[in-house]
Write a protein that holds these residues in place. Structure first.
Motif, PDB file in Angstrom:
ATOM      1  N   GLY A  21     -15.672 -15.541 -14.024  1.00 56.33           N
ATOM      2  CA  GLY A  21     -14.601 -15.284 -14.897  1.00 56.33           C
ATOM      3  C   GLY A  21     -14.094 -13.865 -14.848  1.00 56.33           C
ATOM      4  N   ASP A  22     -14.281 -13.114 -13.981  1.00 57.47           N
ATOM      5  CA  ASP A  22     -13.912 -11.737 -13.669  1.00 57.47           C
ATOM      6  C   ASP A  22     -12.610 -11.412 -13.130  1.00 57.47           C
ATOM      7  OD1 ASP A  22     -14.035  -9.032 -13.511  1.00 57.47           O
ATOM      8  OD2 ASP A  22     -16.016  -8.773 -13.035  1.00 57.47           O
ATOM      9  N   GLY A  23     -11.660 -11.272 -13.979  1.00 57.94           N
ATOM     10  CA  GLY A  23     -10.266 -11.166 -13.465  1.00 57.94           C
ATOM     11  C   GLY A  23     -10.204  -9.766 -12.511  1.00 57.94           C
ATOM     12  N   ALA A  24     -10.948  -8.591 -13.271  1.00 58.71           N
ATOM     13  CA  ALA A  24     -10.614  -7.565 -12.599  1.00 58.71           C
ATOM     14  C   ALA A  24     -11.189  -7.396 -11.189  1.00 58.71           C
ATOM     15  CB  ALA A  24     -11.296  -6.446 -13.461  1.00 58.71           C
ATOM     16  N   ALA A  25     -12.396  -8.276 -11.049  1.00 54.23           N
ATOM     17  CA  ALA A  25     -13.221  -8.313  -9.646  1.00 54.23           C
ATOM     18  C   ALA A  25     -12.369  -9.011  -8.837  1.00 54.23           C
ATOM     19  CB  ALA A  25     -14.607  -8.754  -9.923  1.00 54.23           C
ATOM     20  N   TYR A  26     -11.727 -10.157  -9.473  1.00 56.05           N
ATOM     21  CA  TYR A  26     -11.075 -11.260  -8.336  1.00 56.05           C
ATOM     22  C   TYR A  26      -9.904 -10.458  -8.071  1.00 56.05           C
ATOM     23  CZ  TYR A  26      -8.562 -15.360  -7.207  1.00 56.05           C
ATOM     24  OH  TYR A  26      -8.016 -16.214  -6.374  1.00 56.05           O
ATOM     25  N   GLY A  27      -9.018  -9.584  -8.704  1.00 55.73           N
ATOM     26  CA  GLY A  27      -7.983  -8.651  -8.387  1.00 55.73           C
ATOM     27  C   GLY A  27      -8.335  -7.667  -7.282  1.00 55.73           C
ATOM     28  N   GLU A  28      -9.324  -7.220  -7.305  1.00 55.92           N
ATOM     29  CA  GLU A  28      -9.943  -6.028  -6.282  1.00 55.92           C
ATOM     30  C   GLU A  28     -10.153  -6.709  -4.710  1.00 55.92           C
ATOM     31  OE1 GLU A  28     -13.521  -4.471  -7.812  1.00 55.92           O
ATOM     32  OE2 GLU A  28     -12.494  -3.497  -9.617  1.00 55.92           O
ATOM     33  N   CYS A  29     -10.247  -7.947  -4.647  1.00 59.13           N
ATOM     34  CA  CYS A  29     -10.000  -8.658  -3.217  1.00 59.13           C
ATOM     35  C   CYS A  29      -8.780  -8.534  -2.761  1.00 59.13           C
ATOM     36  CB  CYS A  29     -10.667 -10.086  -3.816  1.00 59.13           C
ATOM     37  SG  CYS A  29     -12.527 -10.065  -4.363  1.00 59.13           S
ATOM     38  N   PHE A  30      -7.805  -8.286  -3.368  1.00 50.40           N
ATOM     39  CA  PHE A  30      -6.464  -8.117  -2.802  1.00 50.40           C
ATOM     40  C   PHE A  30      -5.997  -6.828  -2.731  1.00 50.40           C
ATOM     41  CE2 PHE A  30      -7.024 -12.192  -4.972  1.00 50.40           C
ATOM     42  CZ  PHE A  30      -6.475 -13.036  -4.281  1.00 50.40           C
ATOM     43  N   THR A  31      -4.941  -6.685  -1.717  1.00 50.88           N
ATOM     44  CA  THR A  31      -4.365  -5.274  -1.463  1.00 50.88           C
ATOM     45  C   THR A  31      -3.540  -5.036  -2.920  1.00 50.88           C
ATOM     46  OG1 THR A  31      -2.292  -6.132  -0.435  1.00 50.88           O
ATOM     47  CG2 THR A  31      -4.339  -5.605   1.038  1.00 50.88           C
ATOM     48  N   ASP A  32      -3.201  -3.763  -2.878  1.00 48.31           N
ATOM     49  CA  ASP A  32      -2.278  -3.235  -3.971  1.00 48.31           C
ATOM     50  C   ASP A  32      -0.887  -4.050  -3.977  1.00 48.31           C
ATOM     51  OD1 ASP A  32      -4.334  -1.658  -4.876  1.00 48.31           O
ATOM     52  OD2 ASP A  32      -3.539   0.163  -3.872  1.00 48.31           O
ATOM     53  N   ASP A  33      -0.387  -4.454  -2.708  1.00 50.34           N
ATOM     54  CA  ASP A  33       1.089  -5.011  -2.386  1.00 50.34           C
ATOM     55  C   ASP A  33       0.778  -6.522  -2.067  1.00 50.34           C
ATOM     56  OD1 ASP A  33      -0.162  -4.669   0.128  1.00 50.34           O
ATOM     57  OD2 ASP A  33       1.870  -3.981   0.790  1.00 50.34           O
ATOM     58  N   ALA A  34      -0.430  -7.159  -2.492  1.00 54.78           N
ATOM     59  CA  ALA A  34      -0.393  -8.692  -1.934  1.00 54.78           C
ATOM     60  C   ALA A  34       0.514  -9.637  -2.607  1.00 54.78           C
ATOM     61  CB  ALA A  34      -1.984  -9.016  -2.450  1.00 54.78           C
ATOM     62  N   THR A  35       0.707 -10.607  -1.814  1.00 54.42           N
ATOM     63  CA  THR A  35       1.546 -11.467  -2.574  1.00 54.42           C
ATOM     64  C   THR A  35       0.818 -12.883  -2.548  1.00 54.42           C
ATOM     65  OG1 THR A  35       3.342 -10.747  -1.293  1.00 54.42           O
ATOM     66  CG2 THR A  35       3.617 -13.132  -2.139  1.00 54.42           C
ATOM     67  N   TYR A  36       0.679 -13.547  -3.935  1.00 55.23           N
ATOM     68  CA  TYR A  36      -0.198 -14.682  -4.438  1.00 55.23           C
ATOM     69  C   TYR A  36       1.090 -15.808  -4.828  1.00 55.23           C
ATOM     70  CZ  TYR A  36      -4.053 -17.218  -6.795  1.00 55.23           C
ATOM     71  OH  TYR A  36      -4.905 -17.785  -7.017  1.00 55.23           O
TER      72      TYR A  36
END
Length: 144
Positions: A21-36
């Motif tokens: 449940g770690d949103g910050a760690a989850y977000g770190e798996c994506f590029t700065d300009d990722a599209t989700y």
């Protein structure tokens, strides 16, 4: 040389962040300009926003859930620094038959794999079967 182990390690890191449940760690798996693209059609941009919004979800609707993925996804490389994966998966408190299909594009930046694009779609198996029955020509190759 293709780095399939590195791509798979990224997905293990992603699943671990989700299960904690770690949103910050989850977000770190994506590029700065990722599209989700979420299964309901919402589009998020950038790892920071993806992580922030997932933290809200982890704290509410997705609390204590895990990612379920059907089988090992095929990793297709397009050069040494880009790969595409198509997976079937779902989330829930316990494992279940996946009801969603995801397409993920990963890129290697400064030696580290990150997700650049993710698209999650709800699979409608009944509609798919009806469509194939009435229009067999639209069935994907290799599917019976």
């Amino acid at each position: 040389m293709n780095d399939e182990a590195g791509v798979r390690a990224l997905f293990a890191k992603l699943a671990d962040a989700w299960s904690r449940g770690d949103g910050a760690a989850y977000g770190e798996c994506f590029t700065d300009d990722a599209t989700y693209v979420a299964w309901v059609g919402t589009v998020y941009r950038g790892g920071e926003d993806i992580g922030r919004t997932h933290q809200v979800l982890f704290d509410t609707f997705l609390k204590d859930t895990k990612i379920t993925t059907e089988a090992e996804p095929e990793v297709r490389f397009y050069g040494h620094d880009v790969a595409v994966l198509t997976t079937r998966g779902d989330v829930g408190k316990k494992a279940k038959t996946p009801t969603k299909v995801q397409t993920t594009t990963v890129v290697r930046q400064s030696g580290e794999w990150k997700i650049a694009a993710f698209h999650n779609t709800k699979r409608h198996g009944i509609l798919e079967r009806i469509s194939f029955r009435f229009q067999p020509g639209i069935r994907p190759a290799g599917r019976s």
